[in-house]
Design an enzyme around this catalytic site. Structure first.
Site, mmCIF file in Angstrom:
data_model
loop_
_atom_site.group_PDB
_atom_site.id
_atom_site.type_symbol
_atom_site.label_atom_id
_atom_site.label_comp_id
_atom_site.label_asym_id
_atom_site.label_seq_id
_atom_site.Cartn_x
_atom_site.Cartn_y
_atom_site.Cartn_z
ATOM 1 N N TRP A 57 0.840 -1.209 0.000
ATOM 2 C CA TRP A 57 0.000 0.000 0.000
ATOM 3 C C TRP A 57 0.871 1.253 0.000
ATOM 4 C CZ3 TRP A 57 -3.684 1.388 4.656
ATOM 5 C CH2 TRP A 57 -4.608 2.359 4.241
ATOM 6 N N HIS A 121 13.224 -4.422 3.769
ATOM 7 C CA HIS A 121 12.725 -4.848 5.078
ATOM 8 C C HIS A 121 13.869 -4.852 6.110
ATOM 9 C CE1 HIS A 121 8.818 -6.030 3.627
ATOM 10 N NE2 HIS A 121 9.241 -7.027 2.916
ATOM 11 N N ARG A 277 -5.197 -9.152 0.611
ATOM 12 C CA ARG A 277 -6.132 -10.062 1.280
ATOM 13 C C ARG A 277 -7.310 -9.245 1.760
ATOM 14 N NH1 ARG A 277 -7.013 -12.938 6.218
ATOM 15 N NH2 ARG A 277 -5.860 -11.300 7.270
ATOM 16 N N GLY A 279 -7.103 -6.588 4.376
ATOM 17 C CA GLY A 279 -6.736 -5.213 4.685
ATOM 18 C C GLY A 279 -7.557 -4.590 5.795
HETATM 19 P P1 A3P Z 1 -4.111 -8.625 5.462
HETATM 20 O O1 A3P Z 1 -3.412 -9.938 5.272
HETATM 21 O O2 A3P Z 1 -4.442 -8.336 6.886
HETATM 22 O O3 A3P Z 1 -5.288 -8.462 4.572
HETATM 23 P P2 A3P Z 1 2.497 -6.083 2.949
HETATM 24 O O4 A3P Z 1 2.158 -5.234 1.797
HETATM 25 O O5 A3P Z 1 3.432 -5.430 3.920
HETATM 26 O O6 A3P Z 1 2.939 -7.430 2.515
HETATM 27 O O7 A3P Z 1 1.162 -6.258 3.814
HETATM 28 C C1 A3P Z 1 0.087 -6.990 3.304
HETATM 29 C C2 A3P Z 1 -1.141 -6.572 4.077
HETATM 30 O O8 A3P Z 1 -1.557 -5.285 3.633
HETATM 31 C C3 A3P Z 1 -2.302 -7.517 3.816
HETATM 32 O O9 A3P Z 1 -3.084 -7.468 5.007
HETATM 33 C C4 A3P Z 1 -2.980 -6.847 2.650
HETATM 34 O O10 A3P Z 1 -4.335 -7.225 2.464
HETATM 35 C C5 A3P Z 1 -2.867 -5.384 3.056
HETATM 36 N N1 A3P Z 1 -2.938 -4.485 1.882
HETATM 37 C C6 A3P Z 1 -2.407 -4.655 0.666
HETATM 38 N N2 A3P Z 1 -2.699 -3.627 -0.134
HETATM 39 C C7 A3P Z 1 -3.456 -2.778 0.598
HETATM 40 C C8 A3P Z 1 -4.097 -1.530 0.300
HETATM 41 N N3 A3P Z 1 -4.023 -0.981 -0.896
HETATM 42 N N4 A3P Z 1 -4.793 -0.944 1.288
HETATM 43 C C9 A3P Z 1 -4.896 -1.499 2.516
HETATM 44 N N5 A3P Z 1 -4.318 -2.678 2.847
HETATM 45 C C10 A3P Z 1 -3.604 -3.313 1.895
#
Ligand code: A3P
Length: 314
Positions: A57, A121, A277, A279
């Site tokens: 995000w 990371h 997923r 979010g």
């Molecule tokens: P969940 O598994 O709780 O849904 P990262 O990008 O650090 O790998 O984190 C992934 C998490 O951020 C996932 O959380 C994902 O669904 C959520 N995510 C990805 N894109 C997003 C967006 N545009 N807005 C909000 N949450 C987002």
């Protein structure tokens, strides 16, 4: 590397302890090469997180804001790169870039035009020296560890479905290791605190964000991010709704529906769709028992709270 302590986790390659943090053994050579060879420029912007904290995000938001003069985010522009590329293909993880090289070689990053936008990371103290020394900017995003561990569980279970998340027998075992700090780029508390303290000591260098705040007020935080990157939104842009356009384009519902994010692998080990997923804030209640939650909350209370780092917990 072969002489460093090892534990199981994430991939079947397991985890290796390096400079007090656990790394996927598969990715560690890239981390070390990045650490030794990356040359930061003063104009660079670096997005940092512990996995599953909102990296995808933040990459989307920062990319759209930083390059908006070049790529108009308005609805009328159907050519925006985010519509055709996964955010991880637009904003590269540096350790991945360094890992993908033939032995003894480093990637040529000089061709990227300024300002360059990258991600990692890697924990604060293990960042390449040039990042600490230069005036480049770091934007860190963290998230309530209860939601991180649940998100991570879904992610690794999906990645290694045949190898049950690197050999985990259950969510409980996975959770136990997370609580001991034994997971990729963990312990989570040291990862968060490294950047939390840096953001207080060097606020011009490190912007510290929380996923929960970004959810609550995406537009307000996008403005903060842009200002921090040195590209504040003008009054005219605000009047023309540019902030809202970016927020909408980068929302989970928009990105998840794009064909490009349903197929492909921008980072070889992971399917692009696995980054999107639910979010939600507080999804952990559906997966973590009250006693497990109590254990993690106590760890947060002991490690993070003394430094003023707290999360809203429902
Ligand atoms: P969940 O598994 O709780 O849904 P990262 O990008 O650090 O790998 O984190 C992934 C998490 O951020 C996932 O959380 C994902 O669904 C959520 N995510 C990805 N894109 C997003 C967006 N545009 N807005 C909000 N949450 C987002």
């Amino acid at each position: 590397i072969s002489s460093l302590p090892k534990r199981k986790g994430w991939h079947s390659s397991g985890l290796t302890l390096y400079q007090n943090f656990w790394y996927s053994s598969k990715f560690l050579p890239g981390v070390i090469s990045f650490q030794r060879h990356f040359l930061a420029r003063d104009s660079d912007v670096l997005i940092v997180s512990k996995p599953k904290s909102g990296t995808t995000w933040l990459k989307s938001l920062a990319f759209s804001a930083l390059y908006r003069a070049q790529f108009n985010p308005s609805e009328a522009n159907a050519n925006h790169p985010l519509l055709y590329s996964n955010p991880h293909a637009l904003v590269h993880f540096l350790e991945q870039k360094y890992r993908g090289q033939p032995a003894g070689q480093v990637p040529d990053l000089t061709g990227f035009a300024n300002p360059r936008l990258f991600a990692t990371h890697v924990p604060y103290d293990s960042l390449p020296e040039s990042i600490h020394r230069s005036h480049c900017k770091v934007i860190y995003i963290c998230r309530n560890p209860l939601d991180v561990v649940v998100s991570l569980w879904h992610f690794v279970a999906q990645v290694d479905a045949g190898d049950r998340a690197g050999g985990w027998s259950s969510m409980e075992e996975f959770f136990d290791n997370f609580c001991q700090g034994i997971d990729g780029y963990g312990p989570f508390w040291d990862h968060m605190l490294g950047y939390w303290k840096a953001s207080q000591e060097r606020p011009e260098k490190v912007l510290f964000l929380k996923y929960e705040d970004l959810k609550e007020d995406t537009a307000g935080n996008l403005k903060r991010i842009s200002e921090f990157m040195g590209v504040p939104f003008s009054e005219e842009e605000e009047r023309n709704g540019v902030v809202e356009e970016i927020v909408k384009m980068c929302s989970l519902s928009s990105l998840k529906e794009l064909e490009v994010n349903k197929t492909g692998r921008s980072i070889s080990s992971f399917e692009d769709k696995s980054y999107f997923r639910k979010g939600e804030v507080g999804d952990w209640v559906n997966y973590i028992s009250p006693s497990m939650a109590e254990r993690l909350k106590n760890i947060m209370e002991e490690t993070l709270s003394p430094f003023g780092l707290t999360f809203r917990i429902n």
